[in-house]
Motif scaffolding. Structure first.
Motif: not given
Length: 352
Positions: A72-73, A94-96, A102-104, A125-126
């Motif tokens: 996990t980053l 996240p694309r890398e 998930v966005t808020s 890991n998201s």
């Protein structure tokens, strides 16, 4: 989980935990509404980004290391003025890593119960991105402490001597926060971010390249010197550069052949009141008020605001930061004062 909590304490289900208003798939794909054209102009990978190269190099190291370890980053906090790429970084990382995003946003998380569905539905890991994170209420901010550090939620059931705590295990995740006012975050929350990056303003050369790339994406033909002209008047900010490019494009299509030449760019920006330094009408009105009414200062910002019939916050938060950066005004203990550069600029603008 909700039925379990309600069975232990019926009041709990209505006070803290609520079933997500959206299905899990909708939560994972939820994003802050954004104009479609802005999304089209935004880079999709860090390799496509212009500027912020030192930040990109450091982020590549931690991203590559996390990817090689399949780990996990660490949590990341981006701070800096609006429009410099905080959200772009949050979408590229996240694309890398090839993980879900998930966005808020801070204002949307009004109570801990608003945060819980996001945390419990995260995949391993998201990335959870919270924009304007400094606008979260204190109780929500405190709820993130154990979630960030131990990947655990401490849920309190009941009250008083009958209260008990349930520890809910979370899947490992990365929190990316973006803020324009890092000082408003509490120290315990700031300290839980493993990586903190401040985004600075862009050079004219970097903005020129951004204008060229955006013009290609917008399918408009722009001359090299016209791209430089737009970049010079964009306050070191890519978002402003893209906004001004769109205005110049519309002007060129309505008033000219559609080709954006330097003459067309200058005419379009002059029509909208944008001068050579990137000042707009309100910026110059502020300077002219201090010059005409207060003889160049010193004067308190409240007096200037009352004279201009504007809110004091509008001047201190929106107008003054760029004027200070351009060295057109100074803040002294006695109030605001124009610099010699401001006198020269107003004189040059008045002679046009």
């Amino acid at each position: 989980m909700a039925r379990f909590a309600a069975g232990l304490c019926p009041a709990f289900a209505g006070s803290l935990w609520t079933e997500p208003a959206m299905p899990r798939e909708a939560i994972l794909s939820a994003e802050i509404p954004e104009p479609e054209e802005d999304r089209d102009l935004r880079p999709q990978r860090m390799a496509d980004m212009v500027g912020q190269q030192e930040v990109i190099e450091r982020l590549r190291i931690v991203v590559d290391a996390a990817r090689k370890r399949s780990d996990t980053l660490g949590h990341i906090l981006f701070d800096g003025p609006p429009g410099l790429g905080k959200t772009t970084f949050a979408n590229c990382i996240p694309r890398e890593l090839n993980v879900p995003l998930v966005t808020s946003s801070g204002p949307a998380l009004k109570a801990p119960k608003d945060l819980i569905p996001y945390l419990t539905n995260l995949e391993p890991n998201s990335v959870l991105f919270i924009d304007e994170i400094h606008r979260m209420p204190k109780p929500v901010e405190e709820y993130l402490y154990t979630a960030m550090e131990d990947f655990r939620l401490d849920i309190v059931l009941g009250e008083g001597v009958n209260a008990r705590t349930i520890n809910l295990k979370l899947k490992p995740f990365t929190l990316i926060g973006a803020t324009t006012r890092a000082g408003m975050l509490s120290s315990p929350l700031r300290d839980r971010f493993a990586v903190r990056e401040h985004l600075g303003f862009y050079t004219v050369d970097e903005l020129t390249e951004i204008v060229r790339r955006s013009a290609a994406k917008l399918s408009c033909n722009i001359a090299g010197d016209a791209a430089i002209e737009i970049a010079r008047r964009s306050r070191g900010t890519p978002r402003i550069a893209n906004h001004r490019l769109r205005w110049v494009r519309d002007y060129a299509e309505a008033k000219s052949s559609g080709q954006i030449t330097v003459a067309v760019a200058q005419a379009a920006l002059a029509m909208s009141g944008i001068d050579i330094l990137g000042l707009d009408k309100q910026d110059r009105a502020y300077l002219e008020t201090i010059l005409r009414v207060f003889s160049g200062g010193p004067v308190g910002v409240d007096s200037v605001a009352h004279t201009m019939n504007l809110a004091t916050d509008t001047l201190s938060d929106e107008v003054e930061p760029f004027l200070l950066r351009c060295e057109l005004i100074v803040r002294s203990p006695r109030g605001r004062m124009l610099t010699s550069k401001a006198f020269e600029h107003l004189k040059a603008w008045g002679n046009k």
